[in-house]
Scaffold this motif. Structure first.
Motif, PDB file in Angstrom:
ATOM      1  N   HIS A 178     -51.099 -24.751   8.293  1.00  0.00           N
ATOM      2  CA  HIS A 178     -50.126 -23.979   8.984  1.00  0.00           C
ATOM      3  C   HIS A 178     -50.588 -22.750   9.775  1.00  0.00           C
ATOM      4  N   GLN A 179     -51.532 -22.125   9.799  1.00  0.00           N
ATOM      5  CA  GLN A 179     -51.903 -20.994  10.630  1.00  0.00           C
ATOM      6  C   GLN A 179     -52.283 -21.344  12.202  1.00  0.00           C
ATOM      7  N   LYS A 180     -51.737 -20.537  13.014  1.00  0.00           N
ATOM      8  CA  LYS A 180     -52.069 -20.933  14.491  1.00  0.00           C
ATOM      9  C   LYS A 180     -53.477 -19.863  14.812  1.00  0.00           C
ATOM     10  N   HIS A 181     -54.414 -20.671  15.331  1.00  0.00           N
ATOM     11  CA  HIS A 181     -55.551 -20.166  15.637  1.00  0.00           C
ATOM     12  C   HIS A 181     -55.976 -20.908  17.055  1.00  0.00           C
ATOM     13  N   ALA A 182     -56.688 -19.715  17.770  1.00  0.00           N
ATOM     14  CA  ALA A 182     -57.129 -20.213  19.143  1.00  0.00           C
ATOM     15  C   ALA A 182     -58.517 -20.151  19.171  1.00  0.00           C
ATOM     16  N   PHE A 183     -59.374 -21.082  19.665  1.00  0.00           N
ATOM     17  CA  PHE A 183     -60.832 -21.105  19.601  1.00  0.00           C
ATOM     18  C   PHE A 183     -61.652 -19.757  19.944  1.00  0.00           C
ATOM     19  N   GLU A 184     -61.232 -19.460  21.140  1.00  0.00           N
ATOM     20  CA  GLU A 184     -61.885 -18.283  21.693  1.00  0.00           C
ATOM     21  C   GLU A 184     -61.680 -16.864  20.785  1.00  0.00           C
ATOM     22  N   VAL A 242     -71.091 -20.166  15.721  1.00  0.00           N
ATOM     23  CA  VAL A 242     -72.304 -20.384  16.638  1.00  0.00           C
ATOM     24  C   VAL A 242     -71.638 -20.865  18.048  1.00  0.00           C
ATOM     25  N   VAL A 243     -71.118 -22.076  17.637  1.00  0.00           N
ATOM     26  CA  VAL A 243     -70.312 -22.534  19.071  1.00  0.00           C
ATOM     27  C   VAL A 243     -69.540 -21.603  19.592  1.00  0.00           C
ATOM     28  N   ARG A 244     -68.623 -21.152  18.952  1.00  0.00           N
ATOM     29  CA  ARG A 244     -67.581 -20.172  19.632  1.00  0.00           C
ATOM     30  C   ARG A 244     -68.416 -19.072  20.255  1.00  0.00           C
ATOM     31  N   LEU A 245     -69.319 -18.519  19.733  1.00  0.00           N
ATOM     32  CA  LEU A 245     -70.146 -17.539  20.638  1.00  0.00           C
ATOM     33  C   LEU A 245     -70.838 -18.106  21.763  1.00  0.00           C
ATOM     34  N   ILE A 246     -71.208 -19.457  21.635  1.00  0.00           N
ATOM     35  CA  ILE A 246     -71.997 -20.096  22.914  1.00  0.00           C
ATOM     36  C   ILE A 246     -71.101 -20.243  23.938  1.00  0.00           C
ATOM     37  N   LEU A 247     -69.698 -20.651  23.621  1.00  0.00           N
ATOM     38  CA  LEU A 247     -68.882 -20.960  24.583  1.00  0.00           C
ATOM     39  C   LEU A 247     -67.910 -19.637  25.179  1.00  0.00           C
ATOM     40  N   GLN A 421     -55.255 -30.582  20.749  1.00  0.00           N
ATOM     41  CA  GLN A 421     -53.911 -30.145  21.689  1.00  0.00           C
ATOM     42  C   GLN A 421     -53.396 -28.826  21.005  1.00  0.00           C
ATOM     43  N   ARG A 422     -53.404 -28.613  19.469  1.00  0.00           N
ATOM     44  CA  ARG A 422     -52.722 -27.664  18.920  1.00  0.00           C
ATOM     45  C   ARG A 422     -53.540 -26.393  19.209  1.00  0.00           C
ATOM     46  N   VAL A 423     -54.830 -26.487  19.119  1.00  0.00           N
ATOM     47  CA  VAL A 423     -55.522 -25.143  19.609  1.00  0.00           C
ATOM     48  C   VAL A 423     -55.418 -24.761  21.248  1.00  0.00           C
TER      49      VAL A 423
END
Length: 423
Positions: A178-184, A242-247, A421-423
């Motif tokens: 349900h929640q909306k999250h953006a990877f960054e 960790v992947v989020r921190l790298i990108l 696509q949702r992200v």
């Protein structure tokens, strides 16, 4: 003569400016004292703006109490200081719980909190704060042989299991459905709903230590199950982070302290598996007679796994310190409730180090645990004073709108999008 007059005039001007500056500071201080909650429109915003993140203050305070009571170097006054802090933590937890229930009853927005991508994460802090209360009670009262303490601790621990498992199961599902999250924009608070099972497992080892027979065996087995649940998902989420921190690099200054959060499940899982190994060695030879060597195997495995996870925690501990110092070097780090992430996660690393000292007797672990404990206590004083000051002005009670959320839903006939696509 003229130069002397000029010098005297400059001195008079400096004295006048310093007096004016002093008066200005005093007026600001008096204004803060006489105008509490000046940043809120009404006192009702204190209730409306109270959110589960406040329970992290109870977590940190309870951790400080436990660390001081079990300080590696014996000093009797520390025991009494730890008892006072434990009572303070109990008071904090009760007050926070009353305020949070008051908010839920008055505004009836618990459903919206669950769907909020930021406010829902600290819900996991509620059972973890409750765990610190249970841990302090068992640790402190065990030496006084209070007759009713083992039963009360067991009851409270069982109640806490319910809330820990609910947090572990419900909130991650809402995150994915349900929640909306953006990877960054993802930060380490994503771990908060799943860590309570690990924290509860360490409390289970302490509860088992004041019981015997089938009760102790059941508590230890349940604690192992809770440990496995939390550690598995935590390692997955840490990898994701960790992947989020790298990108996308480090979080912004407002949330940079959250980089300490992954240290929590690492340090706590190391500490818990070592404690459970000690209790397994004690209860399993009699409790599970058909498995003669199970206790010895789990005791050895607990030390080995605890050491491995502790080693992994070292990397995260140093990385978190570098990240915060680098961000502070680049600019100011504003104070908020997220600063409490400095206390509890680091405290779990100290608990793991202290248990390694108990098992090995190596002085290195003793010195390390003692040194970091002193640092944690100093940080705790800074953070709790900052919390009091910013709470007094109302800065920490600013309400967050939970009614207008963008929630992911499926509409009949609509093309189903992939998660990417949702992200």
């Amino acid at each position: 003569m003229i130069s002397r007059l000029t010098t005297q005039r400059s001195e008079i001007t400096l004295n006048a400016s310093s007096i004016a500056t002093g008066r200005t500071r005093m007026s600001v201080i008096k204004n803060l004292i006489h105008r509490p909650m000046r940043k809120l429109d009404t006192w009702r915003d204190v209730i409306r703006g109270f959110n589960p993140a406040w329970f992290t203050a109870s977590m940190g305070t309870g951790m400080v109490s436990t660390l001081l009571y079990g300080f590696p170097y014996e000093w009797s006054p520390l025991k009494y200081i730890a008892m006072v802090i434990a009572l303070l933590n109990l008071l904090m937890f009760v007050v926070f719980l009353v305020l949070f229930i008051w908010r839920l009853v008055q505004y009836r927005d618990f459903f919206y909190i669950l769907l909020h991508p930021q406010l829902s994460m600290p819900l996991g802090a509620v059972p973890m704060a409750f765990t610190t209360v249970i841990t302090s009670m068992v640790t402190i009262l065990a030496s006084y042989e209070v007759a009713w303490m083992p039963t009360l601790a067991l009851v409270l621990w069982c109640i806490n299991i319910v809330f820990a498992v609910l947090s572990f199961l419900a909130i991650p599902f809402l995150v994915t459905s349900h929640q909306k999250h953006a990877f960054e924009n993802v930060n380490a608070t994503l771990l908060l709903p799943v860590v309570p099972t690990v924290v509860t497992s360490s409390a289970g080892a302490l509860v088992a230590s004041v019981h015997s027979g089938t009760t102790a065996v059941a508590v230890v087995l349940i604690s192992y199950a809770l440990w496995a649940m939390g550690v598995g998902i935590s390692l997955m989420l840490i990898t994701f982070y960790v992947v989020r921190l790298i990108l996308h690099k480090l979080p912004p200054p407002e949330t940079i302290i959250s980089v300490f959060i992954p240290l929590g499940p690492l340090g706590q899982s190391s500490y818990a598996i070592q404690l459970l190994g000690v209790q397994a060695l004690r209860v399993f030879p009699d409790g599970l007679s058909q498995m003669t060597y199970l206790g010895e195997v789990l005791h050895s495995l607990g030390f080995f796994l605890g050491l491995l996870i502790w080693s992994l925690a070292i990397w995260w501990f140093t990385h978190a310190i570098y990240s915060v110092l680098y961000t502070r070097f680049c600019g100011p780090v504003p104070f908020n409730l997220g600063w409490w992430a400095l206390i509890f996660p680091t405290g779990t690393f100290v608990s793991s180090s202290g248990e390694l000292w108990d098992l090995t007797g190596y002085t290195f672990f003793r010195i390390l645990a003692s040194t970091i404990t002193v640092g944690i206590v100093l940080l705790w004083i800074v953070v709790i004073l900052g919390t009091i000051c910013f709470a007094w002005t109302g800065e920490l009670f600013k309400p967050i709108n939970t009614r207008h959320l963008e929630v992911h839903t499926y509409v009949e006939g609509e093309d189903v999008q992939s998660p990417e696509q949702r992200v």
